[in-house]
Design a protein around this motif. Structure first.
Motif, PDB file in Angstrom:
ATOM      1  N   GLY A   1       0.784  -1.222   0.000  1.00  0.00           N
ATOM      2  CA  GLY A   1       0.000   0.000   0.000  1.00  0.00           C
ATOM      3  C   GLY A   1       0.809   1.261   0.000  1.00  0.00           C
ATOM      4  O   GLY A   1       0.341   2.291   0.462  1.00  0.00           O
TER       5      GLY A   1
ATOM      6  N   LEU B   1       1.643  -1.926  11.451  1.00  0.00           N
ATOM      7  CA  LEU B   1       0.856  -2.902  10.703  1.00  0.00           C
ATOM      8  C   LEU B   1       1.633  -4.205  10.535  1.00  0.00           C
ATOM      9  O   LEU B   1       1.100  -5.309  10.725  1.00  0.00           O
ATOM     10  CB  LEU B   1       0.489  -2.337   9.329  1.00  0.00           C
ATOM     11  CG  LEU B   1      -0.663  -1.354   9.228  1.00  0.00           C
ATOM     12  CD1 LEU B   1      -0.780  -0.855   7.790  1.00  0.00           C
ATOM     13  CD2 LEU B   1      -1.970  -1.983   9.662  1.00  0.00           C
TER      14      LEU B   1
ATOM     15  N   TYR C   1      -5.642  -2.766   8.488  1.00  0.00           N
ATOM     16  CA  TYR C   1      -5.359  -1.910   7.333  1.00  0.00           C
ATOM     17  C   TYR C   1      -5.635  -0.459   7.704  1.00  0.00           C
ATOM     18  O   TYR C   1      -6.254  -0.165   8.732  1.00  0.00           O
ATOM     19  CB  TYR C   1      -6.183  -2.338   6.115  1.00  0.00           C
ATOM     20  CG  TYR C   1      -7.678  -2.417   6.346  1.00  0.00           C
ATOM     21  CD1 TYR C   1      -8.485  -1.283   6.286  1.00  0.00           C
ATOM     22  CD2 TYR C   1      -8.292  -3.647   6.606  1.00  0.00           C
ATOM     23  CE1 TYR C   1      -9.853  -1.360   6.492  1.00  0.00           C
ATOM     24  CE2 TYR C   1      -9.648  -3.737   6.814  1.00  0.00           C
ATOM     25  CZ  TYR C   1     -10.429  -2.589   6.751  1.00  0.00           C
ATOM     26  OH  TYR C   1     -11.785  -2.679   6.962  1.00  0.00           O
TER      27      TYR C   1
ATOM     28  N   THR D   1      -7.295   3.064   6.182  1.00  0.00           N
ATOM     29  CA  THR D   1      -8.096   3.707   5.148  1.00  0.00           C
ATOM     30  C   THR D   1      -7.896   5.214   5.214  1.00  0.00           C
ATOM     31  O   THR D   1      -7.545   5.766   6.257  1.00  0.00           O
ATOM     32  CB  THR D   1      -9.594   3.392   5.307  1.00  0.00           C
ATOM     33  OG1 THR D   1     -10.045   3.870   6.585  1.00  0.00           O
ATOM     34  CG2 THR D   1      -9.855   1.903   5.197  1.00  0.00           C
TER      35      THR D   1
ATOM     36  N   ILE E   1      -8.186   2.488   0.400  1.00  0.00           N
ATOM     37  CA  ILE E   1      -7.360   1.552   1.164  1.00  0.00           C
ATOM     38  C   ILE E   1      -5.905   1.915   0.904  1.00  0.00           C
ATOM     39  O   ILE E   1      -5.410   1.778  -0.211  1.00  0.00           O
ATOM     40  CB  ILE E   1      -7.648   0.100   0.753  1.00  0.00           C
ATOM     41  CG1 ILE E   1      -9.132  -0.220   0.938  1.00  0.00           C
ATOM     42  CG2 ILE E   1      -6.783  -0.865   1.555  1.00  0.00           C
ATOM     43  CD1 ILE E   1      -9.579  -1.496   0.238  1.00  0.00           C
TER      44      ILE E   1
ATOM     45  N   TRP F   1      -1.905  -2.130   4.302  1.00  0.00           N
ATOM     46  CA  TRP F   1      -2.493  -3.301   4.948  1.00  0.00           C
ATOM     47  C   TRP F   1      -1.386  -4.303   5.254  1.00  0.00           C
ATOM     48  O   TRP F   1      -0.268  -4.211   4.727  1.00  0.00           O
ATOM     49  CB  TRP F   1      -3.546  -3.944   4.049  1.00  0.00           C
ATOM     50  CG  TRP F   1      -3.015  -4.366   2.703  1.00  0.00           C
ATOM     51  CD1 TRP F   1      -2.548  -5.602   2.344  1.00  0.00           C
ATOM     52  CD2 TRP F   1      -2.892  -3.536   1.537  1.00  0.00           C
ATOM     53  NE1 TRP F   1      -2.154  -5.598   1.029  1.00  0.00           N
ATOM     54  CE2 TRP F   1      -2.343  -4.342   0.504  1.00  0.00           C
ATOM     55  CE3 TRP F   1      -3.191  -2.205   1.256  1.00  0.00           C
ATOM     56  CZ2 TRP F   1      -2.083  -3.867  -0.772  1.00  0.00           C
ATOM     57  CZ3 TRP F   1      -2.927  -1.711  -0.008  1.00  0.00           C
ATOM     58  CH2 TRP F   1      -2.386  -2.540  -1.016  1.00  0.00           C
ATOM     59  N   ASN F   2      -1.704  -5.242   6.129  1.00  0.00           N
ATOM     60  CA  ASN F   2      -0.723  -6.276   6.452  1.00  0.00           C
ATOM     61  C   ASN F   2      -1.108  -7.590   5.771  1.00  0.00           C
ATOM     62  O   ASN F   2      -2.204  -7.713   5.201  1.00  0.00           O
ATOM     63  CB  ASN F   2      -0.547  -6.425   7.972  1.00  0.00           C
ATOM     64  CG  ASN F   2      -1.820  -6.906   8.660  1.00  0.00           C
ATOM     65  OD1 ASN F   2      -2.811  -7.273   8.022  1.00  0.00           O
ATOM     66  ND2 ASN F   2      -1.794  -6.907   9.979  1.00  0.00           N
TER      67      ASN F   2
ATOM     68  N   ALA G   1      -4.568  -9.087   6.527  1.00  0.00           N
ATOM     69  CA  ALA G   1      -5.694  -8.419   5.868  1.00  0.00           C
ATOM     70  C   ALA G   1      -5.838  -8.911   4.440  1.00  0.00           C
ATOM     71  O   ALA G   1      -6.951  -9.135   3.945  1.00  0.00           O
ATOM     72  CB  ALA G   1      -5.508  -6.906   5.906  1.00  0.00           C
TER      73      ALA G   1
ATOM     74  N   TRP H   1      -5.002  -6.658  -2.185  1.00  0.00           N
ATOM     75  CA  TRP H   1      -5.230  -5.345  -2.799  1.00  0.00           C
ATOM     76  C   TRP H   1      -4.040  -4.873  -3.619  1.00  0.00           C
ATOM     77  O   TRP H   1      -4.179  -4.014  -4.477  1.00  0.00           O
ATOM     78  CB  TRP H   1      -5.585  -4.332  -1.708  1.00  0.00           C
ATOM     79  CG  TRP H   1      -6.896  -4.616  -1.050  1.00  0.00           C
ATOM     80  CD1 TRP H   1      -8.070  -4.961  -1.671  1.00  0.00           C
ATOM     81  CD2 TRP H   1      -7.201  -4.602   0.350  1.00  0.00           C
ATOM     82  NE1 TRP H   1      -9.068  -5.159  -0.749  1.00  0.00           N
ATOM     83  CE2 TRP H   1      -8.567  -4.940   0.500  1.00  0.00           C
ATOM     84  CE3 TRP H   1      -6.452  -4.323   1.493  1.00  0.00           C
ATOM     85  CZ2 TRP H   1      -9.193  -5.007   1.738  1.00  0.00           C
ATOM     86  CZ3 TRP H   1      -7.066  -4.392   2.735  1.00  0.00           C
ATOM     87  CH2 TRP H   1      -8.423  -4.727   2.861  1.00  0.00           C
TER      88      TRP H   1
END
Length: 312
Positions: free
Chosen positions: A3, A130, A139, A141, A147, A150-151, A154, A161
């Motif tokens: 992310g 995370l 995660y 947001t 988003i 995230w880890n 997730a 994602w």
């Protein structure tokens, strides 16, 4: 850590009409109440409009009918906090609804020149946090339910994602436009309603956000359910609760979530999920953690109309 991509800039569609938003919000809240709900006598069996009449609401709030009518028509100029408090009490608004009404009727002063949207970035320390949350799906947001980070847990539960372009990493888009997410959330209707209620609350604070306008426009065109829920003007804060997730490897998982507001960025939220200790769901999370990267869910994007999953 996943992310890290900056969210791309979008075109600049027309902003949401704050006056229209104020008008529709008040009208829909008034329509939810009946005279008996607020201790008023109900005269006559047939009412031309659902809910309270304007004069009844004005009476409850202690303002003139003409004044309330102007407000419901979207003219909130110079309205006092005291009047808004009285109207909120009369309408029996929740704290989130009260805040939404205030944002619509008494917007913060902004400079006329719109500033370009800044990239959404997650602090390095939060990324480390995370990564350290082993066994806990978590995660971050940002604005409009984007988003941002995230880890691995997730990704194992909710989807890889990282397989999506940054612009598609958005909860609202996934919930309404990806068919697989209807299967992921057993109570999809509740998830969808919560998603729209949060976007409505965000819209009250940021009606001139061009990316929000683009997102609402896209979802309104592509999803009948989104159009219906958006028209209700319901608002709700992100908070805590329970979601039932149907996982192809771990089975049904009952997960409790907590939404933590970040003090240095009011638009970012850290969301964590956990299962009751000793439960079948806790065992399911433990199994997903033991499988590691092999449990990452790219299957959620296979039928989203984008072709094979896995490419950026």
């Amino acid at each position: 850590m996943e992310g890290m991509d900056d969210q791309p800039e979008a075109a600049s569609p027309e902003p949401l009409d704050r006056r229209a938003e104020l008008s529709e919000f008040l009208r829909t809240r008034r329509a939810k109440l009946q005279p008996q709900d607020v201790g008023l006598p109900e005269f006559g069996r047939h009412r031309r409009v659902p809910g309270l009449r304007r004069e009844e609401l004005a009476q409850l709030a202690g303002v003139s009918v003409a004044y309330y009518t102007r407000l419901e028509q979207g003219n909130g100029r110079n309205v006092s906090a005291e009047v808004l408090d009285a109207i909120a009490r009369a309408l029996r608004l929740t704290d989130a609804e009260h805040a939404h009404l205030t944002h619509l009727a008494r917007p913060a002063r902004h400079k006329r020149k719109r500033r370009p949207a800044r990239a959404q970035r997650v602090r390095t320390g939060l990324l480390y946090l995370l990564e350290s949350m082993e066994g806990i799906p978590a995660y971050v947001t940002g604005a409009r339910s984007d988003i941002l980070a995230w880890n691995p847990m997730a990704a194992a539960v909710f989807g890889d994602w990282g397989a999506l372009p940054p612009g598609e990493r958005n909860w609202a888009r996934l919930v309404f436009l990806s068919p697989a997410y209807r299967d992921l959330f057993v109570n999809w209707d509740s998830k969808a309603s919560d998603m729209v209620s949060y976007l409505r609350l965000y819209a009250g604070c940021h009606p001139d956000d061009p990316e929000l306008s683009a997102l609402v426009g896209e979802l309104s065109v592509k999803s009948e359910e989104f159009r219906r829920l958006w028209a209700t003007h319901n608002v709700k804060e992100k908070g805590h609760g329970t979601k039932l997730v149907r996982h192809p490897l771990a089975g049904d998982l009952t997960l409790s979530y907590e939404t933590l507001n970040l003090p240095d960025d009011e638009e970012q939220h850290l969301v964590t999920y956990h299962a009751e200790p000793g439960s079948a769901s806790a065992e399911g999370l433990r199994l997903l953690a033991s499988w590691g990267a092999d449990a990452g869910r790219r299957d959620l994007f296979d039928d989203a109309g984008r072709g094979p999953a896995g490419g950026r």
